[in-house]
Design a protein around this motif. Structure first.
Motif, PDB file in Angstrom:
ATOM      1  N   GLU A 234       0.825  -1.213   0.000  1.00  0.00           N
ATOM      2  CA  GLU A 234       0.000   0.000   0.000  1.00  0.00           C
ATOM      3  C   GLU A 234       0.863   1.268   0.000  1.00  0.00           C
ATOM      4  OE1 GLU A 234      -3.291  -0.614   3.088  1.00  0.00           O
ATOM      5  OE2 GLU A 234      -1.850  -2.211   3.401  1.00  0.00           O
ATOM      6  N   THR A 235       1.985   1.218   0.678  1.00  0.00           N
ATOM      7  CA  THR A 235       2.878   2.374   0.770  1.00  0.00           C
ATOM      8  C   THR A 235       3.513   2.676  -0.576  1.00  0.00           C
ATOM      9  OG1 THR A 235       3.331   1.779   3.067  1.00  0.00           O
ATOM     10  CG2 THR A 235       4.827   3.348   2.035  1.00  0.00           C
ATOM     11  N   PHE A 236       3.924   1.633  -1.297  1.00  0.00           N
ATOM     12  CA  PHE A 236       4.483   1.852  -2.628  1.00  0.00           C
ATOM     13  C   PHE A 236       3.406   2.373  -3.573  1.00  0.00           C
ATOM     14  CE2 PHE A 236       5.848   0.480  -6.905  1.00  0.00           C
ATOM     15  CZ  PHE A 236       7.044   1.197  -6.967  1.00  0.00           C
ATOM     16  N   ALA A 237       2.179   1.881  -3.422  1.00  0.00           N
ATOM     17  CA  ALA A 237       1.083   2.380  -4.254  1.00  0.00           C
ATOM     18  C   ALA A 237       0.878   3.880  -4.038  1.00  0.00           C
ATOM     19  CB  ALA A 237      -0.209   1.623  -3.934  1.00  0.00           C
ATOM     20  N   GLN A 238       0.983   4.323  -2.790  1.00  0.00           N
ATOM     21  CA  GLN A 238       0.838   5.752  -2.481  1.00  0.00           C
ATOM     22  C   GLN A 238       1.973   6.563  -3.094  1.00  0.00           C
ATOM     23  OE1 GLN A 238       0.439   6.059   1.836  1.00  0.00           O
ATOM     24  NE2 GLN A 238      -0.801   4.210   1.803  1.00  0.00           N
ATOM     25  N   LEU A 239       3.201   6.049  -2.997  1.00  0.00           N
ATOM     26  CA  LEU A 239       4.348   6.760  -3.564  1.00  0.00           C
ATOM     27  C   LEU A 239       4.217   6.858  -5.078  1.00  0.00           C
ATOM     28  CD1 LEU A 239       7.134   8.079  -3.293  1.00  0.00           C
ATOM     29  CD2 LEU A 239       8.145   5.788  -3.365  1.00  0.00           C
ATOM     30  N   PHE A 240       3.872   5.760  -5.713  1.00  0.00           N
ATOM     31  CA  PHE A 240       3.747   5.754  -7.170  1.00  0.00           C
ATOM     32  C   PHE A 240       2.629   6.701  -7.613  1.00  0.00           C
ATOM     33  CE2 PHE A 240       3.154   4.365 -11.440  1.00  0.00           C
ATOM     34  CZ  PHE A 240       4.356   3.795 -11.824  1.00  0.00           C
ATOM     35  N   SER A 241       1.519   6.676  -6.887  1.00  0.00           N
ATOM     36  CA  SER A 241       0.393   7.531  -7.227  1.00  0.00           C
ATOM     37  C   SER A 241       0.749   9.010  -7.128  1.00  0.00           C
ATOM     38  CB  SER A 241      -0.784   7.211  -6.298  1.00  0.00           C
ATOM     39  OG  SER A 241      -1.882   8.043  -6.565  1.00  0.00           O
TER      40      SER A 241
END
Length: 449
Positions: A234-241
């Motif tokens: 979820e944290t990587f998804a937030q960074l990528f977003s």
């Protein structure tokens, strides 16, 4: 949406001189419930919505909107849109869609959701609070909790033959737990989302809200180092977003993206494939058509590290001599047309998270990044973010770490991705609806003591 109102509006607009016309109607119904210490703390049911009108005259699109749909609104919409069209100076060619295309049937609406008694939803939140507060003696309270239910209906109709409607509903329950031991306080977020009320899991939310928070008790900083880093799904998804604007054709055309001249080139590790999937079942941003009525479709944006496409609406596509990717967007019925992805899917890998840890002698597993919008530069790609997580030693998680900063460059990081785990999940905290698996980066800078 009243067809008679639309017909009267189009007749009035034609008489005014508009060659083409369009209405965009949106109505939302929201239910919000929260509890505190065994009592109902907030209960709110709200409805909002309205209609926007676009009319083309002399190649310019005028725009107006209203919440009230009566005879007076018809006159206001036409006059205001006409006045707006006359003062537009931009020379960009603009379009209304003719409705051509293959539209996939998307079923995101569950009529039974709103039939569940309110009492059941309140009791769910009371039971969730009790479950979290009794999960461990170190759980002291909940700083936030909410049950949110959304029902939305959208319609686009124009004078070129386009007439589309879609409807969506879903419910989300979340809670933030506060745990404490020896004056050390930590927080944890748990959530579940579905379009079926009975599918929401108290056990799942409780586990998520308490486990990471409890494990982070006693966390301390570590010595600075450059090391392999694993970032939680979820944290990587937030960074990528947070960086997704670099793939927006509007920004590319304004020279605000370093990827502007990189189509067809390698921009990331071959293990990275990014798909925009507007037809994903159960996902929040699924739809058969975009904000301009263009049929949506699944598409690869990055395929095995190669940049395949940007996100386009009709205007940006015309500028680049391509077809729209079905990514026109409107933040609300009031908003003008922009560009945005639908459901972003970063393809997971096949290894478990534990297997990835075994490949690291010494590194850091990051489970949370703070200050995402303040600590990143979407132009250069540089980022420096407060974070916390766990130390990885000899292939295993050993102790919690906090008061550290992870720094690097987003574009370099994409090239340094080694692998993804098999734990794919969407994040409700990402600015766009983005899902990813946990990812191993060969090296990032960790600043601590």
């Amino acid at each position: 949406m009243n067809d008679q109102f639309i017909e009267a509006l189009f007749i009035k607009g034609k008489a005014k001189g508009f060659d083409e016309q369009e209405v965009y109607y949106l109505k939302n119904k929201n239910t919000e419930i929260s509890v505190y210490q065994g009592q109902l703390d907030k209960f709110n049911i709200s409805e909002d919505g309205g209609l926007s009108y676009r009319g083309m005259v002399d190649g310019k699109l005028g725009y107006a909107y209203t919440e009230i749909m009566d005879e007076a609104a018809i006159d206001m919409l036409v006059e205001e849109a006409f006045a707006n069209a006359k003062v537009i100076e931009a020379e960009d060619e603009v379009f209304l869609h003719d409705g051509k295309g293959e539209y996939t049937k998307i079923d995101n609406y569950n009529p039974s959701l709103e039939l569940v008694p309110i009492e059941n939803k309140i009791q769910f939140m009371l039971d969730l609070e009790q479950s979290i507060l009794t999960a461990d003696s170190r759980v002291k309270t909940m700083s936030q909790n909410s049950y949110d239910e959304v029902e939305s209906i959208r319609r686009i109709k124009n004078t070129k033959g386009l007439d589309l409607t879609d409807q969506v509903s879903y419910c989300l329950a979340y809670a933030v737990a506060i745990v404490e031991e020896n004056e050390d306080k930590r927080t944890g977020l748990g959530y579940d989302i579905s379009n079926t009320f009975d599918a929401l899991s108290i056990e799942k939310i409780t586990k998520e809200a308490t486990q990471d928070a409890l494990k982070m008790l006693g966390a301390k900083s570590i010595k600075s180092m450059n090391c392999p880093v694993v970032i939680k799904n979820e944290t990587f998804a937030q960074l990528f977003s947070a960086y997704i604007g670099i793939l927006n054709a509007e920004r590319v055309q304004k020279k605000l993206s370093k990827l502007g001249d990189k189509l067809g080139e390698v921009i990331a590790s071959p293990v990275l494939t990014l798909t925009d999937d507007p037809h994903l079942k159960g996902a929040l941003s699924s739809s058969a058509f975009d904000a301009e009525g263009v049929a949506t479709y699944q598409k690869s944006i990055i395929e095995k590290g190669v940049l395949k496409s940007f996100f386009h609406n009709l205007k940006t596509a015309s500028k680049d001599g391509v077809v729209s990717t079905g990514n026109a967007s409107k933040g609300s019925y009031k908003g003008t047309v922009g560009v945005a992805p639908s459901n972003l899917v970063i393809e997971p890998g096949e290894s478990s998270l534990e297997e990835i840890f075994t490949t690291i002698d010494r590194g850091v597993y990051i489970i949370d990044l703070q200050g995402l919008h303040a600590g990143i530069d979407t132009i250069s790609g540089d980022f420096s973010l407060q974070s916390y997580g766990y130390l990885i030693e000899n292939g295993k998680l050993t102790k919690p770490v906090s008061q550290i900063t992870v720094a690097g460059n987003f574009f370099e990081m994409l090239m340094n991705i080694e692998c993804f785990a098999d734990d794919f999940r969407f994040s409700i905290l990402s600015s766009d609806y983005t899902g990813a698996a946990s990812v191993k980066i060969s090296a990032l800078s960790i600043s601590g003591e």
